[in-house]
Design an enzyme around this catalytic site. Structure first.
Site, PDB file in Angstrom:
ATOM      1  N   ARG A   1       0.743  -1.123  -0.045  1.00  0.00           N
ATOM      2  CA  ARG A   1       0.095   0.059  -0.124  1.00  0.00           C
ATOM      3  C   ARG A   1       0.918   1.278  -0.019  1.00  0.00           C
ATOM      4  O   ARG A   1       0.501   2.129  -0.633  1.00  0.00           O
ATOM      5  CB  ARG A   1      -0.951  -0.107   1.144  1.00  0.00           C
ATOM      6  CG  ARG A   1      -1.806   1.144   1.705  1.00  0.00           C
ATOM      7  CD  ARG A   1      -2.646   1.752   0.299  1.00  0.00           C
ATOM      8  NE  ARG A   1      -3.139   0.780  -0.468  1.00  0.00           N
ATOM      9  CZ  ARG A   1      -3.204   0.998  -1.975  1.00  0.00           C
ATOM     10  NH1 ARG A   1      -2.852   2.078  -2.270  1.00  0.00           N
ATOM     11  NH2 ARG A   1      -3.713   0.057  -2.787  1.00  0.00           N
TER      12      ARG A   1
ATOM     13  N   LYS B   1       1.766  25.572  -4.710  1.00  0.00           N
ATOM     14  CA  LYS B   1       0.513  24.924  -3.972  1.00  0.00           C
ATOM     15  C   LYS B   1       0.641  23.505  -4.114  1.00  0.00           C
ATOM     16  O   LYS B   1       0.041  22.668  -4.746  1.00  0.00           O
ATOM     17  CB  LYS B   1      -0.725  25.515  -4.856  1.00  0.00           C
ATOM     18  CG  LYS B   1      -0.908  26.793  -4.815  1.00  0.00           C
ATOM     19  CD  LYS B   1      -2.220  27.323  -5.501  1.00  0.00           C
ATOM     20  CE  LYS B   1      -2.359  28.962  -5.421  1.00  0.00           C
ATOM     21  NZ  LYS B   1      -3.423  29.562  -6.101  1.00  0.00           N
TER      22      LYS B   1
ATOM     23  N   LYS C   1       4.417  39.812  -5.431  1.00  0.00           N
ATOM     24  CA  LYS C   1       2.909  39.573  -5.477  1.00  0.00           C
ATOM     25  C   LYS C   1       2.192  40.817  -5.269  1.00  0.00           C
ATOM     26  O   LYS C   1       2.937  41.872  -4.872  1.00  0.00           O
ATOM     27  CB  LYS C   1       2.384  38.625  -4.641  1.00  0.00           C
ATOM     28  CG  LYS C   1       2.999  37.174  -4.936  1.00  0.00           C
ATOM     29  CD  LYS C   1       2.243  35.917  -4.444  1.00  0.00           C
ATOM     30  CE  LYS C   1       2.672  34.944  -4.901  1.00  0.00           C
ATOM     31  NZ  LYS C   1       2.171  33.647  -4.467  1.00  0.00           N
TER      32      LYS C   1
ATOM     33  N   GLU D   1       4.499  39.864 -10.249  1.00  0.00           N
ATOM     34  CA  GLU D   1       3.071  39.720 -10.555  1.00  0.00           C
ATOM     35  C   GLU D   1       2.415  41.066 -11.024  1.00  0.00           C
ATOM     36  O   GLU D   1       2.598  41.920 -10.459  1.00  0.00           O
ATOM     37  CB  GLU D   1       2.264  38.886  -9.482  1.00  0.00           C
ATOM     38  CG  GLU D   1       0.900  38.791  -9.814  1.00  0.00           C
ATOM     39  CD  GLU D   1       0.234  38.536  -8.486  1.00  0.00           C
ATOM     40  OE1 GLU D   1       0.706  37.575  -7.735  1.00  0.00           O
ATOM     41  OE2 GLU D   1      -1.190  38.950  -8.177  1.00  0.00           O
TER      42      GLU D   1
ATOM     43  N   ASP E   1      -1.481  37.469 -13.945  1.00  0.00           N
ATOM     44  CA  ASP E   1      -2.238  36.882 -13.329  1.00  0.00           C
ATOM     45  C   ASP E   1      -3.741  36.838 -13.722  1.00  0.00           C
ATOM     46  O   ASP E   1      -4.361  38.188 -13.835  1.00  0.00           O
ATOM     47  CB  ASP E   1      -2.238  37.315 -11.842  1.00  0.00           C
ATOM     48  CG  ASP E   1      -2.868  36.252 -10.935  1.00  0.00           C
ATOM     49  OD1 ASP E   1      -2.955  35.229 -11.284  1.00  0.00           O
ATOM     50  OD2 ASP E   1      -3.498  36.786  -9.863  1.00  0.00           O
TER      51      ASP E   1
END
Lengths: 280, 280, 280, 280, 280, 280
Positions: free
Chosen positions: D100, D135, D167, D197, D218
């Site tokens: 597993r 992320k 950012k 950004e 963005d």
């Protein structure tokens, strides 16, 4: 019976480093030539059951992979005094350096297995089995519980998370046995068993209406236990608890309970005396 | 007497995580409301000496910093049955969750301190002091040796690196006492003491010509020890060793040796029974 | 519902260090003055269930204890888009540095809770409950299983050690269902349940003679499941398994099984979109 | 393509211990004889790209070095359903115990590689390349980013420390794009790139006067992106960002940007279904 | 300038435990009463630049949170002999126990910052900046590189993973500068810079046709460096390398290179002498 | 002379991971084919003494067990420039990836051994021996002290726990030399030595009445030291301390003291220049 090496190595490694400190084995490094080789034997100095051999052998192997081991009596073997458990041979330095750590594991775990076997034999002929508790030495629970299995005992919970055990204080705070069991059942998964500690036969009778998997009968004498077993009548596992010792165990076991819960197997085990003898 | 928190926290943290597993205290989380508060007491159930209170209190604090503690009897205090050691109050969940881990440390370390005190008192009036060995539970040596100090005992080596102890096998491989001591002295720093294990008075006499700091007199009876002490005549520390128990200790101590080395203080200590009682 | 901080902190600490690397947050350290302060909000960008808030808040607290948090919607709260979950205010540097780690935990665990709630609602009205599996992200099993509970699901085994699950390959090697169950029963403690995977109704009938606690009905359609439930007739817990998805769940649940085992809750969860908005 | 074993082993070891808990694989230990041997195959159950084979094989090897592996399709290989990836043979216990954990790594990382390959193919013919973000699943970033590379994607920052990404909130606190870039350039070393950004074409025009290495565009649609690419005119790397999915990727890529930044590759990857089949 | 506490604490904790060993500070525990309090000062014994104060203060705080600190001269401050850096007051035991660990960090890191400042000042008036290398003390790279920044220097790569540096051996194995650069560019992400080590002006000329971000000019004298800078003509960052010392630095910097790479800042730094003085 | 691998591996492993970061050796992975093989040599670039070879070789072995090593000049060997220390051959990738970590250990530890040997030779003909202090690089004390031994020096305390060293501040708080020594003797075990720091001959005279094992004569010139040695007259070990450097060491050693305590051996060691050369 054995544990995966991946579980054994971390505690043995930590124990070796605890012993080596910041300078290593200064006696051996100074006194023993690096090319000296020896043959040694792990020998029982008293009767018992061997357990934890993999921990001991891992100590030798981690210190020096050139050390060679032959096992005569694996975990679970009954030992008589002077029985040879294993032969350890190879570089003298490594064997001397690992000796104490290896023996510390082996004597401690064999002591637990031997004590477990002792009670198990004392109650032979009854229906009961010996089991351990969460009263363990911090950091070694998995190893101690393994030693209990080697000695023929059974394991109670490994931690707070693998079964529910509702004790008297839980019941008091919850406001009763019924409420406590209901809350537990609502929260836990389908593979988790629920055990309830009961102190009186009245509590036991109430519990039997509530479908628990096991009852812990705390500090009851043989007569009361016999009544309790009759009340339960096979609808739950019955476990007797409360300072059970080898001398009191047979009478308790004769009451018909399924399990004898014995804390001292792990919290107050006496070592089994095993030594490392140099041969020739 | 105390240890820095930075040394205590890692073993307590590990012990808590060992008990919490992967789901935490499922019984308490299910049964006890998050806002329930309790007052509890650590109470001695038998006579002894308390040791390891900081370990126990760290368990409560790590689980919930809102738990409040008042200590009545700090480490080293002599306990009678029913003596209150400390009051623990606050969130019920945290107290129930940490209880077993706290007690596992406290009962084990108090057991060692009590045993040490027991032998110390048995040999009162002699010159001798009790000391421990490297026969310890893996991972807890520093804590166990602390408990020995709390009980009035002295510490032998903490590991292989902080003093030289030349044993029989070292001597055999080195080819004699003289060679072994010479090699040791040539290798170690000026703050490291050298102890030699001797099995016979002949070896002892030879050792006395070689200026060692201490001699370990292994498995000698009181009479032989008395002769050994006379031979040493204050030129080295004398330490008796070999399955010394409370009943045999007084006669051994009366021989005039400086130290009694007692392995079972740490390898086979029986817990001191201490419980956590809920008040009111 | 919550987990002890002592279980949460290690994974959050590791995640922060994974992100900080060897130089820390070089953008924020360069661009943002050390005395800048901000007020921010954790805001849902889509509907779902919040889970893992303690993980997120621990990230902020570990980076800077001066960061102040007020929680509006604790774990388990149903969220609508634009719902404010918590207010995070204080030093701008710390908030910016911890932001991504906090959101990575919060969005992942909320995604699991939301998916669990989704299926739970889809099968409302039936007897069945949703449960997770051991198909989890390495290192986060305890956290993922917590999120399943937050979403209203139940937990299957946490590991290989807390229950027996005899699968087809175990049966094949053991030489049959009967032998496999017998061996398992002989080895495990009294608080360990035994579940058997069955692929056919014949196996199921055999298993019912052997007293197992639960049966895993693998890859059976609703009709077969209905027959299986009838065969079991309340003598064991019934669990359906095999690529169950939200669209297929209702029909499977309607068969009368006790549990729907759903691997993708943890192995393929989609994040719940939650953002950190700067206020004013 | 591969990672050094020294990076892989710690996470696999931790995952195995997470699964073994405190008692190990109680089902296998009870049911499977210690001398049973099996031959098994890792087999794709759906089309995709294999990634993470070294993680899976390390799981088998850490549990039992006697397990033998032959690889048919190494990382990066395109898989069709029923393709055999590797043969795993040896002691049955070890293979069942590690199964597993091995699959959890392999299915997760292959899922990421397959998703990356999917988008990469969807935008074939354009100039753009797929890249991942920060992320990621806590604790597995290095492994997930490796899987992105295996799938043909490119890696964005590994952490807060290996490149500057300014950012919108950084700009707001710094008081403008110009000030933010100036501060960043003054602080970082000569091997660190600076990305900005931008949300509007005005910001972009300002940025182009300030010599940044890359611009993160963005949440712009294809038309706006096309204008942006024209403004940049090769003076910086252009990266489009904002919920890019397989269906929207081609239009975005056609705008001429250099990179498509795709968070869900790592935060919401679906596993690739791979199984372990027992042979004969 | 500072590092997050979460990065500092682990190395300070490890250093304290390295010093405390298994028995703690036996001198202080024996000799100093537990209620003794002292006021002490960290005082410079020579001129330099302070760096690492957070490491030192963390040592005091981890040993005893009751220790109170007031900082007079934070990291980056230029020190004259006898300058007071901070006042440390509170329990005498904790201060004495943490003293050496605190000073070991502070003197080492301040030594690096002071050396960096020294070279930086020696080349003032030129265009060049000092930077460090990967020739660091194992385990302390992040701290040493922080100290270089405090001293006014710049950081080269933090590891093998945050930038490409193609050295002579890489070029030899790849079969030429062109092939090596092409392979590197094909593999790395868009935020990774590429630097090439060149030993001759011919290699440099070839490299300039291949668009690298930086060139490492190894072991070239000032005249050759001047030619190299002319060849590069602003198209890449130029970095001089090869046993640069304070006495040779000015001539090298005068060649017009952008960076002086100085290994001994971190591999052979001399401590800055700072002491802890007990006040009144 | 050597240290057990179990002590060496953890620091080498940590150093490799510090260098590999989250993506590994991106240059080598991109540029060097996986099947390229090389032969390389560790070569001294200056005269000195080699120390730490096991640390360096462990780095290569941990990165790739296929790397083969032949040692020409083991730890303790005197090196001339261009002397070959070892041959390292095998997979090019592994050798290039491990190179810097291996050299960082080897050059640092050889630097310490060489410095130790340098002073040792400078004071040849006197009775004195060089020893190190607790002024070490955090995390590497055991390794640095090993290097001192390799260079022919002796080790002072390894930590706060393995010997008592009563310094001026201890004396001041205790209220005098007599009281401080009495308290120390009452607390520590029989294998722990006691050293006292003295600043004046008056203190020394007082100490001599109190039976200490060693005296640290702090910041005394050769004449004063000579008087001190006469006062001690063999009743304790004498140790001179206070910024002893190679040029001042001979005069101090000529005073007749037993030990020269030299902090800069470990806190400000200059690396010994050793390189890895690719052969043919």
């Amino acid at each position: 019976m054995s544990l995966p090496a991946i579980m054994i190595e971390p505690v043995v490694r930590a124990a070796l480093l605890e012993d080596l400190g910041r300078a290593g084995d200064i006696t051996t490094d100074a006194v023993v030539p690096s090319d000296a080789r020896v043959e040694t034997e792990l020998v029982a100095r008293q009767a018992g059951v061997v357990a934890g051999l993999d921990f001991a052998l891992t100590a030798f192997r981690l210190i020096d992979p050139a050390i060679v081991v032959t096992v005569d009596r694996p975990d679970g073997t009954r030992l008589s005094p002077r029985d040879r458990i294993a032969v350890i041979s190879g570089p003298a330095r490594g064997i001397l350096t690992a000796e104490r750590t290896a023996l510390n594991f082996l004597c401690h775990l064999s002591g637990i297995a031997s004590a477990t076997r002792g009670i198990t034999e004392a109650i032979a002929g009854t229906h009961a089995q010996v089991c351990c508790t969460r009263k363990t030495i911090p950091g070694l629970r998995f190893a101690q519980k393994y030693a209990v299995r080697v000695g023929g005992g059974s394991n109670h919970r490994f931690g707070l998370d693998d079964a529910v055990l509702i004790k008297d204080n839980h019941v008091a705070i919850a406001g009763g046995v019924r409420e406590a069991i209901a809350r537990a059942r609502a929260h836990v998964g389908h593979l988790v068993k629920i055990e309830l500690e009961v102190d009186t036969l009245e509590q036991l009778a109430e519990a039997m209406q509530l479908r628990v998997d096991a009852v812990l009968l705390d500090n009851m004498g043989p007569d009361l236990l016999r009544e309790a077993v009759a009340i339960v009548d096979g609808r739950a596992i019955t476990e007797a608890s409360g300072r059970i010792r080898p001398d009191t165990a047979p009478a308790i076991a004769a009451s018909g309970v399924d399990l004898l819960s014995v804390g001292w197997l792990t919290h107050s085990a006496t070592v089994l005396d095993i030594g490392l003898d140099f041969v020739g």
